[in-house]
Design a protein around this motif. Structure first.
Motif, mmCIF file in Angstrom:
data_model
loop_
_atom_site.group_PDB
_atom_site.id
_atom_site.type_symbol
_atom_site.label_atom_id
_atom_site.label_comp_id
_atom_site.label_asym_id
_atom_site.label_seq_id
_atom_site.Cartn_x
_atom_site.Cartn_y
_atom_site.Cartn_z
ATOM 1 N N ILE A 64 -29.987 5.188 -26.299
ATOM 2 C CA ILE A 64 -30.651 5.522 -25.034
ATOM 3 C C ILE A 64 -30.778 4.279 -24.165
ATOM 4 C CG2 ILE A 64 -32.840 6.247 -24.006
ATOM 5 C CD1 ILE A 64 -33.064 8.223 -26.422
ATOM 6 N N PRO A 74 -31.060 10.901 -18.068
ATOM 7 C CA PRO A 74 -31.482 11.551 -19.311
ATOM 8 C C PRO A 74 -30.666 12.786 -19.695
ATOM 9 C CG PRO A 74 -33.061 11.971 -17.565
ATOM 10 C CD PRO A 74 -32.090 10.952 -17.044
ATOM 11 N N ARG A 78 -28.697 12.951 -23.202
ATOM 12 C CA ARG A 78 -29.012 14.036 -24.137
ATOM 13 C C ARG A 78 -27.723 14.745 -24.578
ATOM 14 N NH1 ARG A 78 -32.407 16.897 -21.289
ATOM 15 N NH2 ARG A 78 -34.259 16.024 -22.283
ATOM 16 N N GLU A 79 -26.859 15.031 -23.629
ATOM 17 C CA GLU A 79 -25.613 15.730 -23.945
ATOM 18 C C GLU A 79 -24.721 14.885 -24.861
ATOM 19 O OE1 GLU A 79 -23.093 18.675 -24.410
ATOM 20 O OE2 GLU A 79 -24.986 18.857 -23.341
ATOM 21 N N ARG A 88 -31.695 18.210 -31.347
ATOM 22 C CA ARG A 88 -32.259 18.214 -29.991
ATOM 23 C C ARG A 88 -33.699 17.714 -29.977
ATOM 24 N NH1 ARG A 88 -31.341 20.320 -24.970
ATOM 25 N NH2 ARG A 88 -29.453 21.378 -25.607
ATOM 26 N N ILE A 91 -33.814 14.003 -30.207
ATOM 27 C CA ILE A 91 -33.309 13.419 -28.955
ATOM 28 C C ILE A 91 -34.379 13.474 -27.875
ATOM 29 C CG2 ILE A 91 -31.632 13.678 -27.089
ATOM 30 C CD1 ILE A 91 -29.709 14.868 -29.242
ATOM 31 N N ASP A 92 -34.985 14.657 -27.705
ATOM 32 C CA ASP A 92 -36.013 14.817 -26.673
ATOM 33 C C ASP A 92 -37.196 13.888 -26.919
ATOM 34 O OD1 ASP A 92 -34.436 16.684 -25.408
ATOM 35 O OD2 ASP A 92 -35.489 18.414 -26.251
ATOM 36 N N LEU A 95 -36.166 10.346 -26.010
ATOM 37 C CA LEU A 95 -36.129 10.167 -24.555
ATOM 38 C C LEU A 95 -37.538 9.992 -24.004
ATOM 39 C CD1 LEU A 95 -33.336 12.717 -23.593
ATOM 40 C CD2 LEU A 95 -33.268 10.246 -23.200
#
Length: 153
Positions: A64, A74, A78-79, A88, A91-92, A95
């Motif tokens: 990141i 972002p 994320r993708e 996911r 990742i979230d 972030l």
């Protein structure tokens, strides 16, 4: 190099980790490409994880940070992480925990690319919006920025 023993798999995995952080899925893929079997890979990666040498959280943080410094937003980050097989939710969370002010980041990316000049016509608006969208910023924030109401929110 033939990866037909646990020691060989561990050595190559550690060589890869010495260059940069990797996620487990990415490291597994690279070891498989070099000819290692899953029966050798999984125990080696489990051991590296137990020893703290393979850490998904550290990988997420490094990925990141690097992508953000190179101007990615972002949504794009994320993708890219989803494509690398990371969950996911992790990742979230990463972030959110990154401490990055994505609005300021968007503004800085726009200012560097377009010299801080708001679009003067619909064609230019579309050009700037497409660039920022491709970089991975939210359409609502892009619209506010390009309408000149970004700082007033």
């Amino acid at each position: 190099m033939l990866l037909d023993s646990p020691a060989a798999v561990r050595r190559v995995a550690m060589d890869l980790l010495a260059r940069r952080e990797h996620g487990r899925v990415e490291l597994t893929r690279k070891l498989r490409q070099r000819g290692a079997t899953l029966e050798l890979i999984d125990p080696a990666l489990d051991r590296l994880t137990e020893q703290g040498l393979l850490c998904e959280a550290r990988y997420l943080e490094a990925f990141i940070g690097y992508r953000a410094r190179s101007g990615s937003g972002p949504l794009r980050i994320r993708e890219q992480l989803l494509q690398r097989g990371l969950p996911r939710a992790a990742i979230d969370q990463a972030l959110r925990d990154s401490g990055i002010d994505w609005r300021a980041h968007l503004h800085d990316t726009w200012r560097r690319k377009f010299a801080g000049q708001l679009p003067s016509d619909p064609r230019e608006y579309g050009q700037q919006a497409r660039f920022l969208s491709y970089r991975g910023y939210a359409l609502e924030q892009i619209g506010a920025l390009l309408r000149g109401v970004f700082d007033d929110d």
